[in-house]
Scaffold this motif. Structure first.
Motif, mmCIF file in Angstrom:
data_model
loop_
_atom_site.group_PDB
_atom_site.id
_atom_site.type_symbol
_atom_site.label_atom_id
_atom_site.label_comp_id
_atom_site.label_asym_id
_atom_site.label_seq_id
_atom_site.Cartn_x
_atom_site.Cartn_y
_atom_site.Cartn_z
ATOM 1 N N ALA A 179 34.259 43.868 46.956
ATOM 2 C CA ALA A 179 33.528 45.140 46.894
ATOM 3 C C ALA A 179 33.491 45.791 48.275
ATOM 4 C CB ALA A 179 32.114 44.906 46.373
ATOM 5 N N MET A 180 33.224 45.003 49.310
ATOM 6 C CA MET A 180 33.160 45.545 50.672
ATOM 7 C C MET A 180 34.535 46.032 51.125
ATOM 8 S SD MET A 180 30.535 42.833 52.481
ATOM 9 C CE MET A 180 30.766 43.505 54.120
ATOM 10 N N ASP A 181 35.563 45.245 50.848
ATOM 11 C CA ASP A 181 36.925 45.614 51.270
ATOM 12 C C ASP A 181 37.391 46.908 50.606
ATOM 13 O OD1 ASP A 181 36.962 43.377 52.827
ATOM 14 O OD2 ASP A 181 38.250 42.187 51.487
ATOM 15 N N LYS A 182 37.015 47.095 49.354
ATOM 16 C CA LYS A 182 37.494 48.260 48.605
ATOM 17 C C LYS A 182 36.490 49.429 48.611
ATOM 18 C CE LYS A 182 40.656 45.795 45.580
ATOM 19 N NZ LYS A 182 41.810 46.227 46.358
ATOM 20 N N GLY A 183 35.336 49.224 49.235
ATOM 21 C CA GLY A 183 34.333 50.286 49.291
ATOM 22 C C GLY A 183 33.747 50.614 47.934
ATOM 23 N N LEU A 184 33.592 49.589 47.108
ATOM 24 C CA LEU A 184 33.053 49.781 45.757
ATOM 25 C C LEU A 184 31.729 49.057 45.610
ATOM 26 C CD1 LEU A 184 36.330 49.087 43.750
ATOM 27 C CD2 LEU A 184 35.272 51.322 44.093
ATOM 28 N N LYS A 185 31.004 49.412 44.565
ATOM 29 C CA LYS A 185 29.783 48.678 44.240
ATOM 30 C C LYS A 185 30.166 47.350 43.611
ATOM 31 C CE LYS A 185 26.875 52.713 43.447
ATOM 32 N NZ LYS A 185 26.093 53.481 42.476
ATOM 33 N N LEU A 186 29.291 46.386 43.771
ATOM 34 C CA LEU A 186 29.530 45.046 43.223
ATOM 35 C C LEU A 186 29.769 45.095 41.716
ATOM 36 C CD1 LEU A 186 29.617 42.244 44.528
ATOM 37 C CD2 LEU A 186 27.230 41.944 43.894
ATOM 38 N N ALA A 187 28.968 45.898 41.023
ATOM 39 C CA ALA A 187 29.096 45.993 39.562
ATOM 40 C C ALA A 187 30.438 46.608 39.161
ATOM 41 C CB ALA A 187 27.943 46.805 38.975
ATOM 42 N N GLU A 188 30.948 47.537 39.979
ATOM 43 C CA GLU A 188 32.244 48.161 39.689
ATOM 44 C C GLU A 188 33.371 47.137 39.801
ATOM 45 O OE1 GLU A 188 31.592 52.782 41.087
ATOM 46 O OE2 GLU A 188 31.989 51.286 42.631
ATOM 47 N N VAL A 189 33.326 46.320 40.859
ATOM 48 C CA VAL A 189 34.333 45.264 41.027
ATOM 49 C C VAL A 189 34.249 44.284 39.861
ATOM 50 C CG1 VAL A 189 35.023 43.292 42.446
ATOM 51 C CG2 VAL A 189 34.429 45.469 43.526
ATOM 52 N N ALA A 190 33.030 43.897 39.506
ATOM 53 C CA ALA A 190 32.835 42.963 38.397
ATOM 54 C C ALA A 190 33.415 43.529 37.107
ATOM 55 C CB ALA A 190 31.347 42.659 38.228
ATOM 56 N N GLN A 191 33.180 44.819 36.855
ATOM 57 C CA GLN A 191 33.694 45.437 35.629
ATOM 58 C C GLN A 191 35.226 45.466 35.632
ATOM 59 O OE1 GLN A 191 31.756 46.524 32.838
ATOM 60 N NE2 GLN A 191 33.842 46.313 32.058
ATOM 61 N N ARG A 192 35.811 45.743 36.791
ATOM 62 C CA ARG A 192 37.279 45.755 36.885
ATOM 63 C C ARG A 192 37.861 44.378 36.590
ATOM 64 N NH1 ARG A 192 38.999 49.728 41.937
ATOM 65 N NH2 ARG A 192 37.950 51.584 41.135
ATOM 66 N N ILE A 193 37.211 43.348 37.115
ATOM 67 C CA ILE A 193 37.674 41.978 36.858
ATOM 68 C C ILE A 193 37.611 41.665 35.369
ATOM 69 C CG2 ILE A 193 37.043 39.540 37.168
ATOM 70 C CD1 ILE A 193 36.310 40.295 40.080
ATOM 71 N N LEU A 194 36.517 42.064 34.736
ATOM 72 C CA LEU A 194 36.367 41.826 33.289
ATOM 73 C C LEU A 194 37.400 42.616 32.501
ATOM 74 C CD1 LEU A 194 32.468 41.890 33.010
ATOM 75 C CD2 LEU A 194 33.948 39.880 32.901
ATOM 76 N N ASP A 195 37.662 43.850 32.935
ATOM 77 C CA ASP A 195 38.658 44.695 32.239
ATOM 78 C C ASP A 195 40.050 44.073 32.319
ATOM 79 O OD1 ASP A 195 36.679 46.508 31.581
ATOM 80 O OD2 ASP A 195 37.182 47.928 33.188
ATOM 81 N N VAL A 196 40.407 43.590 33.526
ATOM 82 C CA VAL A 196 41.724 42.948 33.710
ATOM 83 C C VAL A 196 41.812 41.673 32.855
ATOM 84 C CG1 VAL A 196 43.213 41.735 35.354
ATOM 85 C CG2 VAL A 196 42.153 43.921 35.985
ATOM 86 N N ALA A 197 40.736 40.907 32.843
ATOM 87 C CA ALA A 197 40.706 39.663 32.053
ATOM 88 C C ALA A 197 40.905 39.960 30.570
ATOM 89 C CB ALA A 197 39.405 38.920 32.283
ATOM 90 N N ASP A 198 40.232 41.048 30.089
ATOM 91 C CA ASP A 198 40.388 41.456 28.703
ATOM 92 C C ASP A 198 41.825 41.886 28.415
ATOM 93 O OD1 ASP A 198 37.765 40.925 28.083
ATOM 94 O OD2 ASP A 198 37.103 43.015 28.268
ATOM 95 N N LEU A 199 42.418 42.588 29.372
ATOM 96 C CA LEU A 199 43.786 43.089 29.201
ATOM 97 C C LEU A 199 44.793 41.947 29.162
ATOM 98 C CD1 LEU A 199 45.392 45.780 29.118
ATOM 99 C CD2 LEU A 199 45.692 45.545 31.581
ATOM 100 N N LEU A 200 44.605 40.965 30.028
ATOM 101 C CA LEU A 200 45.544 39.839 30.108
ATOM 102 C C LEU A 200 45.223 38.740 29.104
ATOM 103 C CD1 LEU A 200 45.831 39.542 34.006
ATOM 104 C CD2 LEU A 200 47.382 40.709 32.411
ATOM 105 N N GLY A 201 44.041 38.824 28.537
ATOM 106 C CA GLY A 201 43.649 37.825 27.555
ATOM 107 C C GLY A 201 43.128 36.622 28.240
#
Length: 201
Positions: A179-201
């Protein structure tokens, strides 16, 4: 802005219509005498939402009597997407609908309150009440958003712990660093990780 019936009385012999028109006229005069800028007087019809969107009034005053419920429904529907303080002035002493009116968003429900000296304090109190309610709504929305964010972070931590064999602290630190490296909120990073996980199964 005032939402009211037409001031034109088609039948001068209709005492009720004459009284209602006079009461409505008195309300508008009272508003002007108290320094309020009356930008429009509109009927409660199907075009009300469009007119309110164009005019952007600070407050909507509903001047109604026996048709108070119908007029109010039009106003509530017209302001559901962009809330505004609504003040209902009526001579109808049937108070069975007061609770429904307040639940629908009416900031003040005034029965027989057209004395000019009462208008200013009534409208100031209605505006203050509306602003207070809006602040409470924002706080509630923020609290819900924060709770949803925490749940998302917990789910993302759990995913990292399972897939990468991390401890809870390590998973959290990985989320925080990303989150710090990308300048995002923690929840935004968490959501992206979940989205990628859903996409890749």
């Amino acid at each position: 802005m005032v939402v009211a019936p037409d001031l034109v009385v088609s039948d001068p012999g209709d005492e009720h219509a004459v009284q209602q028109a006079e009461r409505s006229r008195s309300l508008r005069i009272g508003l002007l005498e108290n320094g309020f800028n009356l930008i429009a007087t509109l009927p409660a019809d199907v075009f009300l939402a469009e007119r309110i969107a164009q005019l952007q009034p600070d407050m909507i005053i509903v001047d109604a009597e026996s048709a108070a419920r119908d007029a109010l429904e039009h106003v509530v529907m017209a302001t559901r997407d962009e809330r505004r303080p609504i003040v209902l002035f009526t001579n109808d002493e049937d108070t069975r609908h007061v609770r429904d009116a307040v639940a629908a968003g009416v900031s003040a429900y005034i029965v027989a309150g057209l004395a000019s000296e009462r208008i200013r304090p009534i409208l100031h109190v209605a505006m203050a009440r509306f602003q207070h309610e809006q602040a409470l709504r924002r706080e509630l929305a923020d609290a819900r958003s924060e709770l949803a964010g925490r749940k998302t972070i917990e789910r993302a931590k759990g995913l990292l712990m399972r897939r990468q064999g991390l401890s809870e602290t390590e998973a959290y630190e990985k989320l925080r660093k990303t989150a710090m490296d990308k300048g995002l909120k923690l929840a935004e990073v968490a959501q992206r990780i979940l989205d990628v996980a859903d996409l890749l199964g």
